[in-house]
Design a protein around this motif. Structure first.
Motif, PDB file in Angstrom:
ATOM      1  N   GLN A 114     -11.486   2.999  35.723  1.00 52.81           N
ATOM      2  CA  GLN A 114     -11.504   4.246  36.373  1.00 52.81           C
ATOM      3  C   GLN A 114     -11.294   3.784  37.994  1.00 52.81           C
ATOM      4  OE1 GLN A 114     -14.954   6.275  35.845  1.00 52.81           O
ATOM      5  NE2 GLN A 114     -14.762   7.519  37.765  1.00 52.81           N
ATOM      6  N   PHE A 115     -12.121   2.751  38.422  1.00 52.96           N
ATOM      7  CA  PHE A 115     -11.813   2.096  39.791  1.00 52.96           C
ATOM      8  C   PHE A 115     -10.423   1.598  40.079  1.00 52.96           C
ATOM      9  CE2 PHE A 115     -12.442  -0.990  43.074  1.00 52.96           C
ATOM     10  CZ  PHE A 115     -13.314  -0.247  43.978  1.00 52.96           C
ATOM     11  N   VAL A 116      -9.835   0.809  38.998  1.00 57.92           N
ATOM     12  CA  VAL A 116      -8.883   0.049  39.061  1.00 57.92           C
ATOM     13  C   VAL A 116      -7.440   1.119  39.125  1.00 57.92           C
ATOM     14  CG1 VAL A 116      -6.605  -1.300  37.987  1.00 57.92           C
ATOM     15  CG2 VAL A 116      -9.423  -1.929  37.853  1.00 57.92           C
ATOM     16  N   ALA A 117      -7.760   2.429  38.537  1.00 64.29           N
ATOM     17  CA  ALA A 117      -6.599   3.474  38.351  1.00 64.29           C
ATOM     18  C   ALA A 117      -6.664   4.132  39.902  1.00 64.29           C
ATOM     19  CB  ALA A 117      -7.147   4.529  37.299  1.00 64.29           C
ATOM     20  N   GLU A 118      -7.691   4.262  40.649  1.00 63.86           N
ATOM     21  CA  GLU A 118      -8.008   4.892  41.839  1.00 63.86           C
ATOM     22  C   GLU A 118      -7.281   3.900  42.859  1.00 63.86           C
ATOM     23  OE1 GLU A 118     -12.045   5.775  42.873  1.00 63.86           O
ATOM     24  OE2 GLU A 118     -11.994   6.960  41.028  1.00 63.86           O
ATOM     25  N   ILE A 119      -7.595   2.632  42.714  1.00 66.81           N
ATOM     26  CA  ILE A 119      -6.898   1.530  43.735  1.00 66.81           C
ATOM     27  C   ILE A 119      -5.270   1.716  43.801  1.00 66.81           C
ATOM     28  CG2 ILE A 119      -6.669  -0.522  44.687  1.00 66.81           C
ATOM     29  CD1 ILE A 119      -9.378  -1.104  43.578  1.00 66.81           C
ATOM     30  N   PHE A 120      -4.652   1.298  42.331  1.00 66.29           N
ATOM     31  CA  PHE A 120      -3.574   1.279  42.154  1.00 66.29           C
ATOM     32  C   PHE A 120      -2.702   2.669  41.915  1.00 66.29           C
ATOM     33  CE2 PHE A 120      -5.273  -2.663  41.221  1.00 66.29           C
ATOM     34  CZ  PHE A 120      -4.493  -3.571  42.212  1.00 66.29           C
ATOM     35  N   GLN A 121      -3.426   3.876  41.612  1.00 66.71           N
ATOM     36  CA  GLN A 121      -2.834   5.147  41.512  1.00 66.71           C
ATOM     37  C   GLN A 121      -2.077   5.180  40.319  1.00 66.71           C
ATOM     38  OE1 GLN A 121      -1.132   6.336  45.296  1.00 66.71           O
ATOM     39  NE2 GLN A 121      -2.772   5.186  46.025  1.00 66.71           N
ATOM     40  N   ARG A 122      -2.617   4.567  39.299  1.00 70.95           N
ATOM     41  CA  ARG A 122      -1.998   4.449  38.013  1.00 70.95           C
ATOM     42  C   ARG A 122      -3.012   4.191  36.885  1.00 70.95           C
ATOM     43  NH1 ARG A 122       2.749   2.368  36.342  1.00 70.95           N
ATOM     44  NH2 ARG A 122       3.472   2.380  38.752  1.00 70.95           N
ATOM     45  N   LEU A 123      -2.686   4.414  35.528  1.00 74.81           N
ATOM     46  CA  LEU A 123      -3.626   4.108  34.714  1.00 74.81           C
ATOM     47  C   LEU A 123      -3.371   2.548  34.182  1.00 74.81           C
ATOM     48  CD1 LEU A 123      -3.767   7.181  31.929  1.00 74.81           C
ATOM     49  CD2 LEU A 123      -5.803   6.142  33.547  1.00 74.81           C
ATOM     50  N   PRO A 124      -4.388   1.670  34.294  1.00 70.60           N
ATOM     51  CA  PRO A 124      -4.013   0.345  33.780  1.00 70.60           C
ATOM     52  C   PRO A 124      -3.735   0.081  32.421  1.00 70.60           C
ATOM     53  CG  PRO A 124      -6.207   0.703  34.133  1.00 70.60           C
ATOM     54  CD  PRO A 124      -5.616   2.052  34.481  1.00 70.60           C
ATOM     55  N   ASN A 125      -2.735  -0.804  32.149  1.00 74.01           N
ATOM     56  CA  ASN A 125      -2.366  -1.149  30.713  1.00 74.01           C
ATOM     57  C   ASN A 125      -3.670  -1.711  30.006  1.00 74.01           C
ATOM     58  OD1 ASN A 125      -1.522  -2.362  28.347  1.00 74.01           O
ATOM     59  ND2 ASN A 125       0.363  -2.723  29.365  1.00 74.01           N
ATOM     60  N   THR A 126      -3.947  -1.059  29.134  1.00 72.27           N
ATOM     61  CA  THR A 126      -5.393  -1.675  28.176  1.00 72.27           C
ATOM     62  C   THR A 126      -5.047  -2.293  26.802  1.00 72.27           C
ATOM     63  OG1 THR A 126      -6.119   0.531  27.681  1.00 72.27           O
ATOM     64  CG2 THR A 126      -7.083  -0.398  29.637  1.00 72.27           C
ATOM     65  N   SER A 127      -3.610  -2.416  26.575  1.00 68.25           N
ATOM     66  CA  SER A 127      -3.356  -2.723  25.108  1.00 68.25           C
ATOM     67  C   SER A 127      -3.974  -3.972  24.722  1.00 68.25           C
ATOM     68  CB  SER A 127      -1.797  -2.599  25.000  1.00 68.25           C
ATOM     69  OG  SER A 127      -1.296  -3.488  25.922  1.00 68.25           O
ATOM     70  N   GLN A 128      -4.321  -4.804  25.328  1.00 65.87           N
ATOM     71  CA  GLN A 128      -4.725  -6.158  25.135  1.00 65.87           C
ATOM     72  C   GLN A 128      -6.077  -6.174  25.217  1.00 65.87           C
ATOM     73  OE1 GLN A 128      -2.753  -8.467  23.458  1.00 65.87           O
ATOM     74  NE2 GLN A 128      -1.021  -6.667  23.509  1.00 65.87           N
ATOM     75  N   ASN A 129      -6.723  -7.284  24.354  1.00 62.28           N
ATOM     76  CA  ASN A 129      -8.166  -7.557  24.749  1.00 62.28           C
ATOM     77  C   ASN A 129      -8.345  -8.384  26.073  1.00 62.28           C
ATOM     78  OD1 ASN A 129     -10.768  -8.758  24.286  1.00 62.28           O
ATOM     79  ND2 ASN A 129     -10.407  -9.339  22.144  1.00 62.28           N
ATOM     80  N   PRO A 130      -8.962  -7.850  27.008  1.00 61.48           N
ATOM     81  CA  PRO A 130      -9.089  -8.411  28.271  1.00 61.48           C
ATOM     82  C   PRO A 130      -9.648  -9.876  28.389  1.00 61.48           C
ATOM     83  CG  PRO A 130     -10.771  -6.724  28.262  1.00 61.48           C
ATOM     84  CD  PRO A 130      -9.969  -6.604  26.941  1.00 61.48           C
ATOM     85  N   ASP A 131     -10.482 -10.044  27.510  1.00 64.91           N
ATOM     86  CA  ASP A 131     -11.025 -11.263  27.585  1.00 64.91           C
ATOM     87  C   ASP A 131     -10.333 -12.578  26.712  1.00 64.91           C
ATOM     88  OD1 ASP A 131     -14.444 -10.319  26.701  1.00 64.91           O
ATOM     89  OD2 ASP A 131     -12.391 -10.165  25.375  1.00 64.91           O
ATOM     90  N   GLU A 132      -9.210 -12.158  26.118  1.00 65.09           N
ATOM     91  CA  GLU A 132      -8.438 -12.895  25.472  1.00 65.09           C
ATOM     92  C   GLU A 132      -7.135 -13.242  25.813  1.00 65.09           C
ATOM     93  OE1 GLU A 132      -8.864 -12.017  20.976  1.00 65.09           O
ATOM     94  OE2 GLU A 132     -11.088 -12.680  21.067  1.00 65.09           O
ATOM     95  N   ALA A 133      -6.775 -12.158  26.818  1.00 66.49           N
ATOM     96  CA  ALA A 133      -5.244 -12.081  27.101  1.00 66.49           C
ATOM     97  C   ALA A 133      -4.706 -13.327  27.554  1.00 66.49           C
ATOM     98  CB  ALA A 133      -5.108 -11.139  28.068  1.00 66.49           C
ATOM     99  N   VAL A 134      -5.543 -14.333  28.535  1.00 69.92           N
ATOM    100  CA  VAL A 134      -5.198 -15.483  29.124  1.00 69.92           C
ATOM    101  C   VAL A 134      -5.044 -16.609  27.977  1.00 69.92           C
ATOM    102  CG1 VAL A 134      -5.896 -17.490  30.587  1.00 69.92           C
ATOM    103  CG2 VAL A 134      -6.070 -14.843  31.400  1.00 69.92           C
TER     104      VAL A 134
END
Ligand code: ADP
Ligand code: MG
Length: 612
Positions: free
Chosen positions: A340-360
């Motif tokens: 929610q916080f990221v969406a507010e800062i960047f004024q768009r919904l973040p892409n959450t299609s990947q597992n965030p702790d495995e993406a790297v």
């Protein structure tokens, strides 16, 4: 086998993956878990223990359990204040050492133990050995920190094929290399102890880092700490008599584990039940923790990422609506509050299609697949290790592709002939950071011919192109005839790290002398142009000068000749300038004469005959 593994060597957790039939797979350990805590415990006797078992020892034997070693591998530029660790860390002459009991070790060695553990896990899972790796590092890591990471990999028994940036790997995992050219991406990475924000731009299939910002002391650990404090408060409120007993290591370890588990579950569920069946004095404690409570604790911590995000966009000269995609990386970004916080800062919904702790790790694995040829679409994320250029008149290095340019790349320049009636040019391809051609390495050379022309009239374009395979194509084309020559060189990119280091060190050592030599050469070239020009002008129109003016010019000419011999750069510059100034009138006479000649020629030209 020639397969290459991809590794995310994280501050809190590390992962290893491999391409399997065209798909990146993160490998699990014997217990079926894919995250290996980046923790190393040194027991009083015996071999160091790595991973989950070591993580449990953090509370029990803090002075013998090393965590967050990545912070000791590299600080963000500008961060000087020391971290406080429960184990002993000393720094001398820029080198960090860690002491555990009577043993002393280095951040690189500790990292190598983590990497070795990943290697063993992978080999056990695959049933074969893996010896080549791609390892990720934060985008802000400098050359030394990257080298240190590479050495850690080598100590662990890997041939380190490539070190790549974490945000770049994450973008690959999200498949953003398929976005349209020039797309801008924000990578918001909130991990256990560090926050990184990077703005990337996609350029012909390659991600370029436009800006990075962050804080190496901000992350999920801060949330855990607050949550442990909250639980302690709740317990002592109910059982004030055991207040002091709560501080035992075993109980703290238990509280921390409970708090951590509760935090993870609250990312999915609105409330979780926490139970401690055996408190001192046979008391028990039960508590229903609501997500709201956790969020109230976490909000001020998450809010601290805001200023870094704003600064990174400022540095990249972008505003939120310039971004094409915002992706989430790091375990903490599973929290709905963070999204929610990221969406507010960047004024768009973040892409959450990947597992965030495995993406790297997934991105590192994809890169490994590209390198081993498992993936055909070629997206090399490499840079030129040293500058590439050609030798120009006077033996100078003329850089065409500077060091650290992203590959693939293309650049070119126009050159002309330095001498009248020259009918060919010798193109010497050089690599290195020195000002003088002779101090750089010659990769190859060839000749390009053109029609005999007066000085400065030939137009030869030289273009350097490094393709996705790292091959340098040198193209020279004479624009008047269209004649061209091509030279392909394979050695331009594969340079060993030691040679690169040596070349850069030398260029720094000689920077001053090299520069002086370059300035001298350029000034001498100017003198050598001026002298014959003045001489020919004097023979053509010298008779129109007064005796005094003539003598004055001759005096200025000999001053330049003397200065050339003296090797005194200031003297030569002054003499050139004086001769330039003192021959103004002579130059005017020369132009008048040329115009009169042209007029005469025009008058003599026969009219069109029209009889053909
Ligand atoms: P690092 O990059 O620092 O190695 P990770 O990306 O693995 O770290 O993130 C670890 C952090 O993410 C830890 O603080 C962990 O508690 C937190 N985390 C993991 N999963 C979740 C989740 N589901 N909800 C909230 N936090 C989580
Ligand atoms: Mg990470």
């Amino acid at each position: 086998m020639t397969d290459i593994v991809g590794i995310d060597l994280g501050t809190t957790n590390s992962l290893i993956g491999i391409m399997d039939s065209g798909f990146p797979i993160i490998l699990a350990d014997k217990e079926g878990l894919r995250l290996t805590p980046s923790v190393v415990h040194y027991p009083a006797s015996g071999e160091p223990v790595v991973g989950r078992t070591a993580a449990r020892m953090r509370v029990i034997a803090p002075e013998r359990t090393i965590f967050s070693v990545k912070r000791l591998m590299g600080r963000r530029p500008g961060e000087t204040d020391k971290d406080t660790f429960p184990f002993s860390v000393a720094e001398a002459q820029g080198k960090v050492s860690i002491s555990v009991g009577e043993k002393s070790t280095t951040p690189e060695e500790v990292s190598s133990l983590i990497l070795r553990k990943l290697k063993t896990n992978a080999e056990q899972g695959l049933g074969r050995s893996v010896d080549r790796a791609v390892i990720t590092v934060p985008a802000y890591f400098n050359d030394l920190q990257r080298q240190a990471t590479k050495r850690a990999g080598e100590m662990a028994g890997f041939a380190v094929e490539r070190i790549i940036n974490e945000p770049t790997a994450a973008a690959l995992a999200y498949g953003l290399d398929r976005l349209k050219d020039r797309s801008k991406i924000a990578v918001y990475d909130l991990g256990g102890g560090t926050f990184d924000i990077s703005i990337l731009e996609l350029n012909e299939g390659v991600f370029r880092v436009l800006s990075t910002n962050g804080n190496t002391r901000l992350g999920g650990d801060d949330i855990d700490r607050e949550l442990v404090r909250l639980l302690e408060e709740r317990i002592t409120a109910r059982h004030p008599e055991i207040r002091n007993d709560l501080k035992t290591a075993a109980l703290l370890a238990q509280l921390r584990e409970l708090a951590h588990d509760a935090k993870l579950r609250l990312s999915e569920e609105p409330a979780v039940q926490i139970d401690i069946p055996f408190l001192p004095g046979n008391r028990r404690f039960g508590y229903l923790l609501a997500r709201r409570e956790l969020e109230a604790l976490a909000r001020p911590i998450i809010r601290r990422t805001r200023s870094h995000c704003l600064r990174s966009m400022d540095d990249a000269k972008l505003s939120p609506h310039d971004l094409d995609e915002v992706i989430l990386v790091g375990g903490v970004t599973r929290m709905p509050l963070v999204r929610q916080f990221v969406a507010e800062i960047f004024q768009r919904l973040p892409n959450t299609s990947q597992n965030p702790d495995e993406a790297v790790a997934v991105g590192a694995t994809i890169q490994a697949g590209i390198l081993s040829g498992d993936i055909q679409s070629i997206v090399l994320l490499d840079v030129t290790p040293l500058s590439l250029g050609i030798e120009t008149f006077g033996g100078l290095m003329n850089v065409i592709i500077p060091r650290n340019s992203t590959i693939p790349c293309k650049a070119g320049e126009m050159f002309t002939n330095a001498v009248a009636n020259q009918k060919s040019m010798w193109i010497k391809v050089l690599q290195g950071e020195r000002e003088l051609a002779k101090d750089n390495w010659e990769l190859g050379s060839f000749e390009i011919e053109f029609a005999r022309v007066p000085k400065g009239v030939a137009r030869v374009g030289v273009q350097f192109e490094i393709d996705a395979n790292g091959i340098l194509h040198v193209l020279a084309r004479d624009t008047s005839t269209g004649r061209e020559r091509v030279l392909d060189l394979t050695s331009a990119v594969d340079v060993s790290d030691e040679t690169v280091e040596k070349m850069i060190a030398e260029s720094l050592d000689h920077a001053f002398d090299d520069m002086a030599e370059r300035v001298w050469t350029e000034t001498a070239i100017k003198s050598n142009e001026l002298l014959p020009a003045v001489k020919s002008a004097l023979t053509l129109v010298g008779d129109q000068l007064t005796d005094r003016n003539r003598e004055e010019i001759e005096r200025l000419v000999s001053a330049v000749t003397e200065a050339l011999e003296s090797k005194d750069i200031q003297k030569l510059k002054a003499a050139n300038a004086a001769l330039d100034e003192g021959t103004q009138h002579l130059a005017t006479l020369l132009i008048d004469r040329a115009m009169a000649e042209a007029e005469k020629r025009r008058a003599q030209r026969p009219p069109p005959t029209g009889s053909r």
